[in-house]
Motif scaffolding. Structure first.
Motif, PDB file in Angstrom:
ATOM      1  N   TRP A 128      -6.519  -7.524  -1.731  1.00 50.83           N
ATOM      2  CA  TRP A 128      -7.584  -8.507  -1.512  1.00 50.83           C
ATOM      3  C   TRP A 128      -7.197  -9.600  -0.506  1.00 50.83           C
ATOM      4  O   TRP A 128      -7.692 -10.709  -0.561  1.00 50.83           O
ATOM      5  N   ASP A 188      -8.754  -4.294 -10.542  1.00 50.43           N
ATOM      6  CA  ASP A 188      -8.581  -3.688  -9.227  1.00 50.43           C
ATOM      7  C   ASP A 188      -7.159  -3.909  -8.705  1.00 50.43           C
ATOM      8  O   ASP A 188      -6.557  -3.010  -8.107  1.00 50.43           O
ATOM      9  N   ALA A 227     -11.798  -0.366 -10.409  1.00 51.40           N
ATOM     10  CA  ALA A 227     -12.034  -0.799  -9.036  1.00 51.40           C
ATOM     11  C   ALA A 227     -13.258  -1.705  -9.009  1.00 51.40           C
ATOM     12  O   ALA A 227     -14.241  -1.466  -9.711  1.00 51.40           O
ATOM     13  N   ARG A 229     -16.493  -2.838  -7.414  1.00 56.30           N
ATOM     14  CA  ARG A 229     -17.421  -2.121  -6.549  1.00 56.30           C
ATOM     15  C   ARG A 229     -18.657  -2.911  -6.127  1.00 56.30           C
ATOM     16  O   ARG A 229     -19.192  -2.699  -5.056  1.00 56.30           O
ATOM     17  N   VAL A 249     -18.853  -3.172  -2.294  1.00 55.59           N
ATOM     18  CA  VAL A 249     -17.481  -2.959  -1.846  1.00 55.59           C
ATOM     19  C   VAL A 249     -17.256  -1.466  -1.623  1.00 55.59           C
ATOM     20  O   VAL A 249     -17.330  -0.673  -2.560  1.00 55.59           O
ATOM     21  N   THR A 251     -14.561   1.508   0.015  1.00 58.77           N
ATOM     22  CA  THR A 251     -13.141   1.668   0.309  1.00 58.77           C
ATOM     23  C   THR A 251     -12.914   2.888   1.188  1.00 58.77           C
ATOM     24  O   THR A 251     -13.669   3.850   1.133  1.00 58.77           O
ATOM     25  N   ASP A 256      -6.852   2.238   1.026  1.00 63.84           N
ATOM     26  CA  ASP A 256      -7.592   1.424   0.052  1.00 63.84           C
ATOM     27  C   ASP A 256      -8.102   0.116   0.649  1.00 63.84           C
ATOM     28  O   ASP A 256      -8.173  -0.902  -0.036  1.00 63.84           O
ATOM     29  N   LYS A 258     -10.812  -2.489   1.631  1.00 59.88           N
ATOM     30  CA  LYS A 258     -12.065  -2.821   0.959  1.00 59.88           C
ATOM     31  C   LYS A 258     -13.019  -3.411   1.997  1.00 59.88           C
ATOM     32  O   LYS A 258     -12.760  -4.474   2.562  1.00 59.88           O
TER      33      LYS A 258
END
Length: 305
Positions: A128, A188, A227, A229, A249, A251, A256, A258
């Motif tokens: 993130w 996540d 996850a 989303r 979101v 991926t 991975d 985002k």
């Protein structure tokens, strides 16, 4: 690093710049344009560095850019993973190790992002960490480029270690179900630890938040793996007023990444406000926010000299 003609850092940057058509970077192509590839000014804007710094790199007067600058150049030049690693080595840096979280945006993803210029979109790494945003994103939430790069992290914003302003949204944002989003972000991150068990940046993030934020520590203790989303947010925008958006979101399959996209219900008042905010650009909130800069870059600014 090399004595073979045509293989140095500056020469390779210039070659990669010359081969990338402006259309691939969603830049306008004028009739009087002489360059078939990107101009230095365009590369500088896309990478978030100064034009002078690009000139010095290409002329060989700057030979040791930082890792963050190399990562930004690799994204702006739309390099493949092999080319990105080659750029790191030319800059006398070790390429990102296997098992570490990548901040690299593959060319295919960049082409998709270029077609979403009228939509508020940002890209986060698996932990993130914010690594890219477009002008519409900055117009909707405020320009995050004035915040320190380390603090441009969605998890750090949600679970702060101390009181202070947010770093990714410069005005108030509320969610339909804050508790659910909190739990989803933590779950996540735990998912990311399974995917990248040796990632040092992720390990540092989890250690900091577990030690410094009780809410995060409690959610982490549940052991939930999932996850994040989707979400629904309401933004108190200083120019157009309250805007409610859907936050989805997506991926990519390899690293991975985002891809966070914010849209409003079609033909609604919120969609009109969202368009007005995008057209107007990021408001100049210099006098209202300690983190606002009024700029709307397409990449985080990483080096200016």
């Amino acid at each position: 690093m090399t004595n073979i003609p045509g293989t140095g850092l500056g020469e390779m940057i210039r070659m990669w710049r010359d081969r990338l058509p402006p259309s691939a970077a969603a830049l306008p192509v004028g009739r009087a344009r002489r360059a078939t590839g990107l101009r230095r000014e365009e590369l500088a804007e896309l990478a978030g560095v100064s034009v002078d710094y690009v000139v010095r790199l290409e002329q060989g007067r700057a030979k040791t850019p930082s890792a963050s600058v190399v990562a930004s150049l690799a994204r702006a030049l739309q390099l493949s993973n092999a080319e990105r690693d080659h750029l790191y080595r030319l800059a006398q840096l070790a390429p990102p190790e296997d098992g570490e979280i990548s901040d690299h945006i593959p060319p295919g993803v960049q082409r998709v992002l270029a077609r979403l210029k009228d939509v508020a979109v940002a890209v986060f790494a698996a932990d993130w960490q914010l690594i890219w945003w477009n002008r519409s994103w900055a117009a909707l939430l405020g320009d995050p480029s004035s915040s320190p790069p380390r603090l441009r992290n969605f998890a750090r914003d949600r679970f702060p270690l101390e009181r202070g302003p947010a770093h990714l949204a410069l005005w108030p944002v509320t969610e339909m179900d804050k508790d659910a989003v909190d739990a989803a972000v933590v779950a996540d991150l735990r998912h990311a630890t399974g995917r990248f068990p040796r990632a040092t940046r992720l390990a540092e993030l989890v250690r900091d938040l577990r030690a410094g934020n009780q809410r995060f520590a409690d959610l982490w203790a549940t052991g939930t793996v999932a996850a994040h989303r989707e979400d629904h947010k309401t933004i108190e925008h200083p120019s157009v007023g309250q805007v409610t958006v859907d936050c989805d979101v997506l991926t990519d399959g390899d690293s991975d990444l985002k891809i966070v996209i914010m849209t409003a219900v079609p033909a609604s008042a919120d969609e009109t406000k969202l368009k007005l905010a995008s057209i107007a650009g990021a408001p100049d909130t210099t006098n209202n926010s300690p983190h606002a800069s009024g700029r709307t870059p397409s990449r985080p600014r990483t080096e200016s000299s």
